[in-house]
Design a protein around this motif. Structure first.
Motif, PDB file in Angstrom:
ATOM      1  N   LEU A   1     -74.656  -6.089  91.319  1.00 18.84           N
ATOM      2  CA  LEU A   1     -75.335  -6.431  90.091  1.00 18.84           C
ATOM      3  C   LEU A   1     -76.351  -7.556  90.380  1.00 18.84           C
ATOM      4  O   LEU A   1     -76.609  -8.504  89.562  1.00 18.84           O
ATOM      5  CB  LEU A   1     -74.122  -7.085  89.450  1.00 18.84           C
ATOM      6  CG  LEU A   1     -73.147  -5.912  88.750  1.00 18.84           C
ATOM      7  CD1 LEU A   1     -71.904  -6.391  88.620  1.00 18.84           C
ATOM      8  CD2 LEU A   1     -73.471  -5.062  87.723  1.00 18.84           C
ATOM      9  N   ASP A   2     -76.347  -7.895  91.790  1.00 17.09           N
ATOM     10  CA  ASP A   2     -77.434  -9.278  92.233  1.00 17.09           C
ATOM     11  C   ASP A   2     -76.711 -10.390  91.410  1.00 17.09           C
ATOM     12  O   ASP A   2     -77.563 -11.222  91.160  1.00 17.09           O
ATOM     13  CB  ASP A   2     -78.520  -8.706  91.866  1.00 17.09           C
ATOM     14  CG  ASP A   2     -79.239  -7.478  92.688  1.00 17.09           C
ATOM     15  OD1 ASP A   2     -78.998  -7.878  93.793  1.00 17.09           O
ATOM     16  OD2 ASP A   2     -79.924  -6.804  92.234  1.00 17.09           O
ATOM     17  N   LEU A   3     -75.730 -10.623  91.610  1.00 15.42           N
ATOM     18  CA  LEU A   3     -75.059 -12.040  90.893  1.00 15.42           C
ATOM     19  C   LEU A   3     -74.370 -12.817  91.837  1.00 15.42           C
ATOM     20  O   LEU A   3     -73.338 -12.999  91.755  1.00 15.42           O
ATOM     21  CB  LEU A   3     -74.368 -11.640  89.409  1.00 15.42           C
ATOM     22  CG  LEU A   3     -75.074 -11.065  88.386  1.00 15.42           C
ATOM     23  CD1 LEU A   3     -73.842 -10.684  87.274  1.00 15.42           C
ATOM     24  CD2 LEU A   3     -75.921 -12.044  87.620  1.00 15.42           C
TER      25      LEU A   3
ATOM     26  N   LEU B   1     -72.637 -12.179  80.120  1.00 16.21           N
ATOM     27  CA  LEU B   1     -72.906 -11.138  81.038  1.00 16.21           C
ATOM     28  C   LEU B   1     -73.002  -9.591  80.456  1.00 16.21           C
ATOM     29  O   LEU B   1     -73.270  -8.804  81.450  1.00 16.21           O
ATOM     30  CB  LEU B   1     -72.357 -11.449  82.198  1.00 16.21           C
ATOM     31  CG  LEU B   1     -72.844 -12.512  83.137  1.00 16.21           C
ATOM     32  CD1 LEU B   1     -72.040 -12.569  84.453  1.00 16.21           C
ATOM     33  CD2 LEU B   1     -74.257 -12.581  83.302  1.00 16.21           C
ATOM     34  N   ASP B   2     -72.700  -9.473  79.215  1.00 12.94           N
ATOM     35  CA  ASP B   2     -73.049  -8.306  78.789  1.00 12.94           C
ATOM     36  C   ASP B   2     -72.633  -7.015  79.742  1.00 12.94           C
ATOM     37  O   ASP B   2     -73.191  -5.945  79.779  1.00 12.94           O
ATOM     38  CB  ASP B   2     -74.388  -7.877  77.991  1.00 12.94           C
ATOM     39  CG  ASP B   2     -75.463  -7.858  79.060  1.00 12.94           C
ATOM     40  OD1 ASP B   2     -75.262  -7.992  80.069  1.00 12.94           O
ATOM     41  OD2 ASP B   2     -76.568  -7.658  78.514  1.00 12.94           O
ATOM     42  N   PHE B   3     -71.354  -7.237  80.487  1.00  8.35           N
ATOM     43  CA  PHE B   3     -71.046  -5.887  80.946  1.00  8.35           C
ATOM     44  C   PHE B   3     -70.283  -4.946  79.950  1.00  8.35           C
ATOM     45  O   PHE B   3     -69.563  -5.239  79.200  1.00  8.35           O
ATOM     46  CB  PHE B   3     -69.758  -6.133  82.071  1.00  8.35           C
ATOM     47  CG  PHE B   3     -70.230  -7.137  83.036  1.00  8.35           C
ATOM     48  CD1 PHE B   3     -71.223  -6.658  83.933  1.00  8.35           C
ATOM     49  CD2 PHE B   3     -69.877  -8.215  83.692  1.00  8.35           C
ATOM     50  CE1 PHE B   3     -71.617  -7.303  85.155  1.00  8.35           C
ATOM     51  CE2 PHE B   3     -70.222  -9.228  84.386  1.00  8.35           C
ATOM     52  CZ  PHE B   3     -71.274  -8.582  85.238  1.00  8.35           C
TER      53      PHE B   3
ATOM     54  N   ALA C   1     -72.762   1.670  87.301  1.00 13.62           N
ATOM     55  CA  ALA C   1     -73.203   0.980  88.214  1.00 13.62           C
ATOM     56  C   ALA C   1     -71.951   0.498  89.192  1.00 13.62           C
ATOM     57  O   ALA C   1     -72.104   0.531  90.352  1.00 13.62           O
ATOM     58  CB  ALA C   1     -73.875  -0.044  87.894  1.00 13.62           C
ATOM     59  N   VAL C   2     -70.990   0.295  88.495  1.00 15.87           N
ATOM     60  CA  VAL C   2     -69.845  -0.304  89.231  1.00 15.87           C
ATOM     61  C   VAL C   2     -68.493   0.549  88.930  1.00 15.87           C
ATOM     62  O   VAL C   2     -67.980   0.667  87.818  1.00 15.87           O
ATOM     63  CB  VAL C   2     -69.622  -1.845  88.943  1.00 15.87           C
ATOM     64  CG1 VAL C   2     -68.090  -2.025  89.567  1.00 15.87           C
ATOM     65  CG2 VAL C   2     -70.656  -2.781  89.663  1.00 15.87           C
ATOM     66  N   ILE C   3     -67.843   1.056  89.984  1.00 17.63           N
ATOM     67  CA  ILE C   3     -66.508   1.600  89.659  1.00 17.63           C
ATOM     68  C   ILE C   3     -65.405   0.586  90.216  1.00 17.63           C
ATOM     69  O   ILE C   3     -65.767   0.312  91.256  1.00 17.63           O
ATOM     70  CB  ILE C   3     -66.208   2.849  90.271  1.00 17.63           C
ATOM     71  CG1 ILE C   3     -67.410   3.903  89.663  1.00 17.63           C
ATOM     72  CG2 ILE C   3     -64.713   3.557  89.973  1.00 17.63           C
ATOM     73  CD1 ILE C   3     -67.424   5.019  90.517  1.00 17.63           C
TER      74      ILE C   3
ATOM     75  N   ALA D   1     -65.744  -9.617  92.935  1.00 13.20           N
ATOM     76  CA  ALA D   1     -66.766 -10.585  93.542  1.00 13.20           C
ATOM     77  C   ALA D   1     -67.821  -9.787  94.516  1.00 13.20           C
ATOM     78  O   ALA D   1     -69.012 -10.041  94.616  1.00 13.20           O
ATOM     79  CB  ALA D   1     -66.201 -11.699  94.217  1.00 13.20           C
ATOM     80  N   MET D   2     -67.311  -8.760  95.079  1.00 10.87           N
ATOM     81  CA  MET D   2     -68.097  -7.878  95.808  1.00 10.87           C
ATOM     82  C   MET D   2     -69.210  -7.163  94.970  1.00 10.87           C
ATOM     83  O   MET D   2     -70.222  -6.966  95.494  1.00 10.87           O
ATOM     84  CB  MET D   2     -67.659  -7.095  96.950  1.00 10.87           C
ATOM     85  CG  MET D   2     -66.649  -7.803  98.120  1.00 10.87           C
ATOM     86  SD  MET D   2     -65.837  -6.593  99.166  1.00 10.87           S
ATOM     87  CE  MET D   2     -67.154  -6.374 100.460  1.00 10.87           C
ATOM     88  N   ALA D   3     -68.634  -6.777  94.039  1.00 12.80           N
ATOM     89  CA  ALA D   3     -69.517  -5.915  93.038  1.00 12.80           C
ATOM     90  C   ALA D   3     -70.646  -6.909  92.304  1.00 12.80           C
ATOM     91  O   ALA D   3     -71.698  -6.393  92.294  1.00 12.80           O
ATOM     92  CB  ALA D   3     -68.649  -5.508  91.753  1.00 12.80           C
TER      93      ALA D   3
END
Ligand code: IPM
Ligand code: MG
Length: 368
Positions: A320-322, A38-40, A71-73, A313-315
């Motif tokens: 992330l539309d996952l 998933l290349d985060f 995109a995500v903190i 999980a919420m992120a």
């Protein structure tokens, strides 16, 4: 304009138990990178008291700019008695409030779900909380937290006056109400909006704007209004009457702490703070457990990492539309609980007590 990097995850562990619980989130992210390609891109930095100790400020400009392009903190927790004496503008909490305000994260989603395995962990009777599934939508960038004028000033007779101002504009109310109505549609389709319209003009405006948005765009959602003090009472009397609770910054702060205890432990509940999507569809967002820094148990390896892992999980879902990955992670948490694994805060008879990292490892092993 600083662009948001789609796969950039900024970890801000902060103070107290923050670093311990965020370390488990990091393991989860690395698992997704290794096993699901998933290349985060992970970055990590200081925030809160630990940043103040090192840099003299709870949020450096450098970290703030990193936050702007992520995109995500994933935030752990900030604050603790160690910084009680620090001047107001440098307190660890100011970092959190600045991130919320400057990144315009106006919608704070705080689910309170009672896991069947933990029905007995609540201080309320099992029949009151079993099956509970509430979503609190808290306005996060307005109200008394940010209103001007504010401050402490000397007045006559050697007295001082502390001032804070509670304000809301129509657009601030409408944009967060929209989030609540949209989310209700994906749930049981009911919104209860809470304010103090009986004593505050800002509360009256809140009620009117929510009602007129409803009548204009969301007639299909069931809307009712409740005074915030009554809501506090109803939450312990009959919490299952609620689906989505929409409320302002201060009432949301208090009602979400109250709701969290219906579920057994503060250590279980995630949250998401979302901004608006820009014209490219990008959105800034910060995810954090509802619990604080818990300095009394920090460094002991007993903190519950579930709230932070569920925040990730919420992120996965909101930023992330996952959705499938989010569901898999939530299921892995359930399975670890089904195996009888419990951190200290939710420990009960015949269960197996595990440390923070053992819980993280168990959840990851369920992801396999
Ligand atoms: C919360 C916290 C914060 C708040 C503090 C730490 C500033 O209580 O996120 O609920 O009051 O919003
Ligand atoms: Mg709070």
């Amino acid at each position: 304009m600083i662009k948001v990097k789609k796969r950039r995850v900024l970890l801000l562990p902060g103070d107290g138990i923050g670093p311990e619980v965020i370390a488990e989130v990091k393991k989860v992210i690395n698992w997704f990178n290794d096993k699901k390609s998933l290349d985060f891109e992970i970055d990590e930095d200081l925030v809160g008291g630990i940043s103040f100790d090192k840099h003299g400020t709870p949020l450096t400009d450098e970290v703030f700019y990193k936050a702007l392009e992520s995109a995500v903190i994933m935030l752990g927790a900030v604050g603790g008695p160690k910084w009680d004496g620090v001047e107001f503008s440098k307190k660890p909490e100011r970092a959190l409030l600045k991130l919320r305000k400057e990144l315009k994260l106006f919608a704070n989603l705080r689910p309170a779900i009672c896991f069947e395995q933990l029905v007995n962990a609540s201080t309320l009777k099992p029949e009151i909380v079993s099956g509970l599934d509430i979503l609190i939508v808290r306005e996060l960038t307005g109200g008394v937290y940010f209103g001007e004028p504010r401050g402490i000033k000397p007045i006559e007779n050697g007295e001082r006056k502390g001032v804070n101002t509670h304000t809301y504009t129509s657009s601030e109310i409408i944009r967060v109400a929209r989030v609540a109505f949209d989310l209700a549609k994906k749930r049981s389709n009911r919104v209860i909006s809470c304010e103090k319209s009986n004593v505050m003009e800002a509360g009256q405006l809140w009620k009117e704007e929510v009602q007129s948005l409803h009548d204009k765009d969301y007639k299909d959602v069931e809307l009712s209004h409740m005074l915030a003090d009554n809501c506090a009472m109803q939450l312990v009397r009959n919490p299952k009457q609620f689906d989505v609770i929409l409320t302002d910054n201060l009432f949301g702060d208090m009602l979400s702490d109250e709701a969290s205890m219906l579920t057994g432990s503060l250590g279980l509940l995630p949250s998401a703070s979302l901004g608006a999507k820009n014209k490219d569809g990008e959105m800034r967002a910060m995810y954090e457990p509802i619990h604080g820094s818990a300095p009394d148990i920090a460094g002991k390896g007993v903190a519950n990492p579930i709230a932070s892992i569920l925040s990730f999980a919420m992120a996965l879902r909101y930023s992330l539309d996952l959705d499938n990955e989010a569901e898999a992670l939530e299921k892995a948490v359930q399975e670890a609980l089904n195996d009888g694994l419990r951190t200290k805060d939710i420990m009960s008879d015949k269960m197996k007590e595990v440390s923070t990292s053992q819980m993280g490892d168990a959840i990851i092993s369920k992801l396999q």
